[in-house]
Design an enzyme around this catalytic site. Structure first.
Site, PDB file in Angstrom:
ATOM      1  CB  THR A 216      -0.917   0.004   1.248  1.00 44.78           C
ATOM      2  OG1 THR A 216      -1.822  -1.079   1.128  1.00 44.78           O
ATOM      3  CG2 THR A 216      -1.695   1.292   1.378  1.00 44.78           C
TER       4      THR A 216
ATOM      5  CB  SER B 272       2.620  -8.077   1.036  1.00 42.80           C
ATOM      6  OG  SER B 272       1.498  -8.004   1.885  1.00 42.80           O
TER       7      SER B 272
ATOM      8  CB  THR C 172       0.394  -3.956   6.272  1.00 43.10           C
ATOM      9  OG1 THR C 172      -0.873  -3.915   5.618  1.00 43.10           O
ATOM     10  CG2 THR C 172       1.017  -2.576   6.291  1.00 43.10           C
ATOM     11  CG  ASP C 173      -2.762  -7.350   3.365  1.00 44.20           C
ATOM     12  OD1 ASP C 173      -3.085  -6.662   4.347  1.00 44.20           O
ATOM     13  OD2 ASP C 173      -3.312  -7.256   2.254  1.00 44.20           O
TER      14      ASP C 173
HETATM   15  N1  ASP Z   1      -2.699  -5.442   0.337  1.00 40.20           N
HETATM   16  C1  ASP Z   1      -1.623  -4.584   0.791  1.00 40.20           C
HETATM   17  C2  ASP Z   1      -0.342  -5.399   0.842  1.00 40.20           C
HETATM   18  O1  ASP Z   1      -0.186  -6.164   1.759  1.00 40.20           O
HETATM   19  C3  ASP Z   1      -1.946  -4.021   2.127  1.00 40.20           C
HETATM   20  C4  ASP Z   1      -0.934  -3.062   2.682  1.00 40.20           C
HETATM   21  O2  ASP Z   1       0.179  -2.907   2.231  1.00 40.20           O
HETATM   22  O3  ASP Z   1      -1.282  -2.398   3.695  1.00 40.20           O
HETATM   23  O4  ASP Z   1       0.474  -5.291  -0.040  1.00 40.20           O
END
Ligand code: ASP
Length: 335
Positions: A12, A54, A85-86
């Protein structure tokens, strides 16, 4: 002045709206341009091995990232990885096992909102991470997010939207970062550090079986051919249900008889497992001498199992390595 390598991998933090949903579009150089004060803290080079949500990052990328850090290790004082973050907690745990005893910090960060939005958390997280990576006291793999520094084996994404997305599970944060100051809670630098150890193999044939009331042994039996290790995500402090026919208990027996690894973990995130407490856990654990997670996070248990399987499939060796504390992953070490 310290020299830091910024490795951008997507997420993100680097995403833009595409009409088909957010996807990583912002380059490593552009990310850096949003935190101009970084230049006063250290010299920074950038690299972008891939650009992924991710959700699409798995063990192949973990090996690629640790190989990349190994290849550049002597030329930099620290590393900052921008990551979605995932699955960040999995990557942080995996890198903690793949790169051990690192006197140089390997800091993983990301954000809940893209860096080019006005109300983003990305700029704070990125500058905090650079600040931390440039600090003399920082070392080993950690996540810097929402003002907390969390050991790479202790992080869990507990919130899908809030800026304090990650918690440090069963262990205090290493440090907090407030108003540009790093306040250390734990200083675990070792004066006589042994060599940094890199691993370049993982055994990825690991299956996580999350129990629900009624789960039996049918699925684990079908999986036996394909997988080397079964991690059972049990209830509470740990127990194995036994409903009679095709029981999970008898499938564990088959896995063990086939010389495979069975690990017990819990679906309760805090306070860990202890299979000796209830009869439903005690008996199975004792008969099959199953290793259990104790206070380790599920992400750490999964990454550690893969790391050990990259070295050995021997159950005794597995157990020994599983109960060896790495980057603060395990406080309770059974005697
Ligand atoms: N879907 C995103 C990822 O994990 C979520 C994020 O980065 O907060 O790449």
């Amino acid at each position: 002045m310290k020299h830091i390598l910024l490795i951008a991998t997507g997420g993100t933090i680097a995403s833009r709206s595409t009409g088909a949903g957010l996807s990583p579009q912002i380059s490593a150089d552009e990310l850096l341009s949003y935190v101009p004060e970084g230049k006063s803290l250290c010299r920074i080079n950038v690299m972008q091995p891939f650009s992924l949500d991710s959700t699409n990052i798995f063990w192949k990328h973990w090996l690629l990232l640790s190989g990349l850090i190994q290849n550049h290790y002597d030329y930099y004082d620290g590393f900052v990885l921008c990551h979605g973050t995932d699955t960040m907690a999995y990557t942080a745990a995996a890198l903690s096992y793949l790169i051990q005893n690192s006197p140089k910090p390997i800091v993983i960060t990301g954000a809940q909102k893209p860096i080019d939005l006005p109300d983003t958390d990305a700029r704070t997280n990125l500058i905090d991470s650079i600040r931390y990576a440039a600090d003399d006291r920082a070392h080993d793999v950690c996540i810097v997010f929402g003002g907390s520094v969390i050991a790479g084996t202790r992080a869990k994404k507990e919130r899908t939207k809030s800026y304090n997305a990650f918690s440090s599970i069963n262990y205090p944060p290493i440090a907090v970062i407030q108003d540009r100051r790093i306040i250390f809670y734990i200083d675990s630098r070792k004066p006589d550090r042994s060599e940094t150890v890199f691993s370049d193999r993982l055994g990825a044939n690991v299956f996580l079986y999350r129990l629900i009331p009624g789960s039996d042994g049918i699925i684990p039996e079908l999986l036996m051919e394909r997988y080397d290790a079964l991690i059972i995500e049990s209830f509470g402090v740990g127990g194995i249900p036994d409903y009679g026919n095709a029981s999970l208990k008898s499938s564990i027996h088959q896995w063990i008889a086939a010389g495979k690894i069975v690990v017990m973990a819990t679906q309760v995130p805090n306070e860990g497992s202890d299979m000796s407490v209830y009869e439903v856990g005690h008996a199975v654990k004792n008969i099959y001498d199953l290793p259990e997670s104790y206070d380790m996070t599920l992400e750490a248990v999964i990454a550690k199992t893969m790391w050990i399987l990259g070295k050995t499939k021997d159950r005794k060796e597995f157990r020994k390595l599983f109960y060896t504390t790495v980057n603060h992953d395990l406080l309770f070490v059974p005697g």
